[in-house]
Design a protein around this motif. Structure first.
Motif, mmCIF file in Angstrom:
data_model
loop_
_atom_site.group_PDB
_atom_site.id
_atom_site.type_symbol
_atom_site.label_atom_id
_atom_site.label_comp_id
_atom_site.label_asym_id
_atom_site.label_seq_id
_atom_site.Cartn_x
_atom_site.Cartn_y
_atom_site.Cartn_z
ATOM 1 N N GLN A 58 0.826 -1.203 0.000
ATOM 2 C CA GLN A 58 0.000 0.000 0.000
ATOM 3 C C GLN A 58 0.865 1.260 0.000
ATOM 4 O O GLN A 58 0.521 2.246 -0.639
ATOM 5 N N ALA A 59 1.980 1.203 0.705
ATOM 6 C CA ALA A 59 2.889 2.352 0.720
ATOM 7 C C ALA A 59 3.423 2.613 -0.685
ATOM 8 O O ALA A 59 3.552 3.756 -1.120
ATOM 9 N N THR A 60 3.728 1.534 -1.410
ATOM 10 C CA THR A 60 4.207 1.652 -2.788
ATOM 11 C C THR A 60 3.143 2.302 -3.657
ATOM 12 O O THR A 60 3.417 3.252 -4.400
ATOM 13 N N ALA A 61 1.907 1.803 -3.543
ATOM 14 C CA ALA A 61 0.805 2.337 -4.347
ATOM 15 C C ALA A 61 0.604 3.824 -4.080
ATOM 16 O O ALA A 61 0.419 4.624 -5.007
ATOM 17 N N LYS A 62 0.677 4.217 -2.812
ATOM 18 C CA LYS A 62 0.463 5.612 -2.416
ATOM 19 C C LYS A 62 1.618 6.489 -2.908
ATOM 20 O O LYS A 62 1.400 7.585 -3.418
ATOM 21 N N SER A 63 2.825 5.988 -2.747
ATOM 22 C CA SER A 63 4.005 6.739 -3.165
ATOM 23 C C SER A 63 3.964 7.008 -4.671
ATOM 24 O O SER A 63 4.164 8.140 -5.122
ATOM 25 N N VAL A 64 3.679 5.964 -5.450
ATOM 26 C CA VAL A 64 3.601 6.133 -6.913
ATOM 27 C C VAL A 64 2.447 7.068 -7.269
ATOM 28 O O VAL A 64 2.589 7.941 -8.128
ATOM 29 N N PHE A 65 1.317 6.934 -6.577
ATOM 30 C CA PHE A 65 0.167 7.826 -6.824
ATOM 31 C C PHE A 65 0.596 9.289 -6.640
ATOM 32 O O PHE A 65 0.322 10.142 -7.480
ATOM 33 N N ASN A 66 1.275 9.571 -5.522
ATOM 34 C CA ASN A 66 1.683 10.952 -5.229
ATOM 35 C C ASN A 66 2.613 11.508 -6.306
ATOM 36 O O ASN A 66 2.485 12.664 -6.702
ATOM 37 N N TRP A 67 3.536 10.686 -6.778
ATOM 38 C CA TRP A 67 4.487 11.159 -7.795
ATOM 39 C C TRP A 67 3.817 11.317 -9.161
ATOM 40 O O TRP A 67 4.081 12.280 -9.872
ATOM 41 N N VAL A 68 2.944 10.379 -9.522
ATOM 42 C CA VAL A 68 2.287 10.465 -10.832
ATOM 43 C C VAL A 68 1.333 11.651 -10.875
ATOM 44 O O VAL A 68 1.381 12.470 -11.797
ATOM 45 N N THR A 69 0.471 11.773 -9.851
ATOM 46 C CA THR A 69 -0.544 12.837 -9.891
ATOM 47 C C THR A 69 0.015 14.187 -9.442
ATOM 48 O O THR A 69 -0.609 15.209 -9.671
ATOM 49 N N GLY A 70 1.176 14.171 -8.806
ATOM 50 C CA GLY A 70 1.796 15.422 -8.376
ATOM 51 C C GLY A 70 2.811 15.910 -9.393
ATOM 52 O O GLY A 70 2.492 16.647 -10.331
ATOM 53 N N GLU A 71 4.037 15.443 -9.242
ATOM 54 C CA GLU A 71 5.138 15.926 -10.082
ATOM 55 C C GLU A 71 4.952 15.626 -11.567
ATOM 56 O O GLU A 71 5.154 16.486 -12.417
ATOM 57 N N LEU A 72 4.561 14.386 -11.888
ATOM 58 C CA LEU A 72 4.459 14.002 -13.300
ATOM 59 C C LEU A 72 3.341 14.788 -14.001
ATOM 60 O O LEU A 72 3.540 15.318 -15.092
ATOM 61 N N PHE A 73 2.159 14.881 -13.348
ATOM 62 C CA PHE A 73 1.062 15.657 -13.939
ATOM 63 C C PHE A 73 1.473 17.119 -14.125
ATOM 64 O O PHE A 73 1.136 17.750 -15.114
ATOM 65 N N ARG A 74 2.208 17.659 -13.135
ATOM 66 C CA ARG A 74 2.648 19.062 -13.219
ATOM 67 C C ARG A 74 3.561 19.257 -14.437
ATOM 68 O O ARG A 74 3.398 20.215 -15.205
ATOM 69 N N LEU A 75 4.494 18.334 -14.632
ATOM 70 C CA LEU A 75 5.413 18.419 -15.776
ATOM 71 C C LEU A 75 4.658 18.244 -17.100
ATOM 72 O O LEU A 75 4.935 18.945 -18.079
ATOM 73 N N MET A 76 3.693 17.320 -17.104
ATOM 74 C CA MET A 76 2.901 17.097 -18.328
ATOM 75 C C MET A 76 2.099 18.348 -18.681
ATOM 76 O O MET A 76 2.048 18.759 -19.839
ATOM 77 N N LYS A 77 1.511 18.958 -17.668
ATOM 78 C CA LYS A 77 0.704 20.166 -17.889
ATOM 79 C C LYS A 77 1.601 21.297 -18.409
ATOM 80 O O LYS A 77 1.259 21.983 -19.367
ATOM 81 N N GLY A 78 2.770 21.436 -17.765
ATOM 82 C CA GLY A 78 3.718 22.476 -18.179
ATOM 83 C C GLY A 78 4.204 22.271 -19.609
ATOM 84 O O GLY A 78 4.430 23.229 -20.349
ATOM 85 N N GLY A 79 4.368 21.001 -20.002
ATOM 86 C CA GLY A 79 4.860 20.703 -21.344
ATOM 87 C C GLY A 79 3.744 20.536 -22.360
ATOM 88 O O GLY A 79 3.994 20.345 -23.548
#
Length: 198
Positions: A58-79
């Motif tokens: 569950q920690a893995t799932a949450k950690s990946v969720f935070n990175w995908v919907t946080g940093e990755l989405f932010r970079l995708m939106k910016g690009g």
């Protein structure tokens, strides 16, 4: 293929996500697939490194969720790009998160590294080495820096030792500044506490 609602229900049941988190991921199938692939990759790495599976699933799932919907989405939106065009593969994202697990890079440096990976498609290890983002966990090197900060700030040390505990965070900040933010925070805190008790 799995219906979005069925996939969302599975993310909640198997990965322990909140229903609204799962709903966000399944809005677009490629996002859900990317997320799931990254979770599998990171889970495999954590299992290989001997982390107990039950505790980390569950920690893995949450950690990946935070990175995908946080940093990755932010970079995708910016690009202005969608997940299909992202040059950071799920495996590459898992590699980056594994470096955090191993204490080789801290959260802030990992965010910087992800930005470069996103721009260049290079691996987490390459980017970390090239930008010198590796975290310092060398106890003897950190002990010297702690000693230097204590010697240079005798007034603050005296205040701390006479009961002004808030000074601790200031001293911690000085040590982190000396390591240019690359000191392993948990180890720095431990070494500073020990040195201040002497």
């Amino acid at each position: 293929p799995e219906l979005p609602s069925a996939k969302a229900a599975r993310f909640v049941a198997e990965l322990g996500l909140e229903p609204k988190e799962a709903a966000l991921l399944v809005e677009e199938r490629p996002v859900a697939e990317y997320y799931e692939a990254a979770v599998v990759e990171l889970q495999t790495k954590r299992t290989q490194s001997g982390q107990p599976r039950a505790a980390s699933a569950q920690a893995t799932a949450k950690s990946v969720f935070n990175w995908v919907t946080g940093e990755l989405f932010r970079l995708m939106k910016g690009g202005g790009i969608d997940i299909a065009s992202v040059s950071v593969t799920p495996a590459a994202l898992a590699d980056l998160l594994a470096l955090i697990d191993e204490g080789r890079i801290n959260q802030n440096s990992a965010k910087r590294a992800l930005g470069v990976m996103f721009e260049t498609g290079r691996s987490a290890d390459e980017v970390m080495q090239e930008l010198g983002l590796g975290q310092v966990s060398d106890e003897s090197a950190l002990t010297k820096i702690v000693a230097k900060v204590i010697a240079a700030n005798e007034d603050q040390v005296t205040k701390y030792r006479s009961g002004k505990e808030s000074v601790f965070n200031w001293l911690l900040g000085q040590v982190m500044r000396e390591t240019r933010g690359k000191g392993n925070p948990a180890l720095v805190r431990e070494l500073l506490e020990a040195a201040l008790k002497e």
